[in-house]
Scaffold this motif. Sequence first.
Motif, PDB file in Angstrom:
ATOM      1  N   GLY A 148       0.655  -0.890  -0.302  1.00  0.00           N
ATOM      2  CA  GLY A 148      -0.013   0.077  -0.201  1.00  0.00           C
ATOM      3  C   GLY A 148       0.743   1.423   0.076  1.00  0.00           C
ATOM      4  N   SER A 149       0.292   2.560   0.605  1.00  0.00           N
ATOM      5  CA  SER A 149       0.936   3.919   0.151  1.00  0.00           C
ATOM      6  C   SER A 149       1.636   3.655   1.764  1.00  0.00           C
ATOM      7  CB  SER A 149       0.212   5.035   0.213  1.00  0.00           C
ATOM      8  OG  SER A 149       0.700   5.797   0.852  1.00  0.00           O
ATOM      9  N   PRO A 164      -0.230   7.507   4.682  1.00  0.00           N
ATOM     10  CA  PRO A 164      -1.054   7.373   4.578  1.00  0.00           C
ATOM     11  C   PRO A 164      -1.694   8.806   4.134  1.00  0.00           C
ATOM     12  CG  PRO A 164      -0.949   7.482   7.286  1.00  0.00           C
ATOM     13  CD  PRO A 164       0.881   7.931   6.127  1.00  0.00           C
ATOM     14  N   LEU A 171      -1.285   8.209  14.408  1.00  0.00           N
ATOM     15  CA  LEU A 171      -0.266   7.716  12.639  1.00  0.00           C
ATOM     16  C   LEU A 171       1.360   7.290  13.662  1.00  0.00           C
ATOM     17  CD1 LEU A 171      -0.869  10.253  10.158  1.00  0.00           C
ATOM     18  CD2 LEU A 171      -1.898   7.187  10.153  1.00  0.00           C
ATOM     19  N   SER A 179       6.600  -3.139   9.920  1.00  0.00           N
ATOM     20  CA  SER A 179       5.366  -3.987  10.477  1.00  0.00           C
ATOM     21  C   SER A 179       5.393  -5.458  10.219  1.00  0.00           C
ATOM     22  CB  SER A 179       4.164  -4.033   9.647  1.00  0.00           C
ATOM     23  OG  SER A 179       4.273  -3.966   8.566  1.00  0.00           O
ATOM     24  N   GLN A 224       6.731   2.415   6.931  1.00  0.00           N
ATOM     25  CA  GLN A 224       6.103   2.640   6.280  1.00  0.00           C
ATOM     26  C   GLN A 224       5.595   3.705   7.898  1.00  0.00           C
ATOM     27  OE1 GLN A 224       2.418   0.843   4.376  1.00  0.00           O
ATOM     28  NE2 GLN A 224       3.377  -0.547   6.001  1.00  0.00           N
ATOM     29  N   ALA A 233       1.629   4.654   8.899  1.00  0.00           N
ATOM     30  CA  ALA A 233       0.694   3.837   9.243  1.00  0.00           C
ATOM     31  C   ALA A 233      -0.162   3.913  10.531  1.00  0.00           C
ATOM     32  CB  ALA A 233       1.036   1.968   8.920  1.00  0.00           C
ATOM     33  N   SER A 260      -4.289  -0.372  13.859  1.00  0.00           N
ATOM     34  CA  SER A 260      -4.767  -1.632  13.376  1.00  0.00           C
ATOM     35  C   SER A 260      -4.501  -2.339  14.046  1.00  0.00           C
ATOM     36  CB  SER A 260      -4.196  -1.883  11.915  1.00  0.00           C
ATOM     37  OG  SER A 260      -3.064  -1.670  11.515  1.00  0.00           O
TER      38      SER A 260
END
Length: 139
Positions: free
Chosen positions: A7-8, A11, A112, A117, A124, A126, A130
Amino acid sequence: DKSALAGSMFPPGFDRDTLLRGLVPGSGTSALAAGLTRVGAPYVWGAIGPDQFDCSGLVQWAFKQVGKSVPRTSQQQSNFGTPVAEQDLQPGDVVFFYSEVSHVGIYAGNGLMLHASTFGVPVQVAPMGSTPFHSARRY
């Protein structure tokens, strides 16, 4: 395939320049700034940088760049520094996740975190939501 999985790396709406305005040398925010230079670096279990990281290796490397010696593992890092309540988090604080403290990142403001991860996902910024929050420390 890897980029779709990852993903990006930032964010939507993440503004690095505003976040780092008023940077204090040697602070957690300075460590965050150092860590942000590693966005896109691959996750490798046990890696401590400068080109590959696991979660605790990224935290250790980022703080080393600002002259702070931090323990190696997320469990050790969770007992280092000063405890911070979740509602009092500031950019540059170190955040820990899961009941057994098996993941760590650097708080980047607005819910954030900067983190490394898992395999296939590069370093990143994120959302923290989550991952189950455990605790936070200020170094």
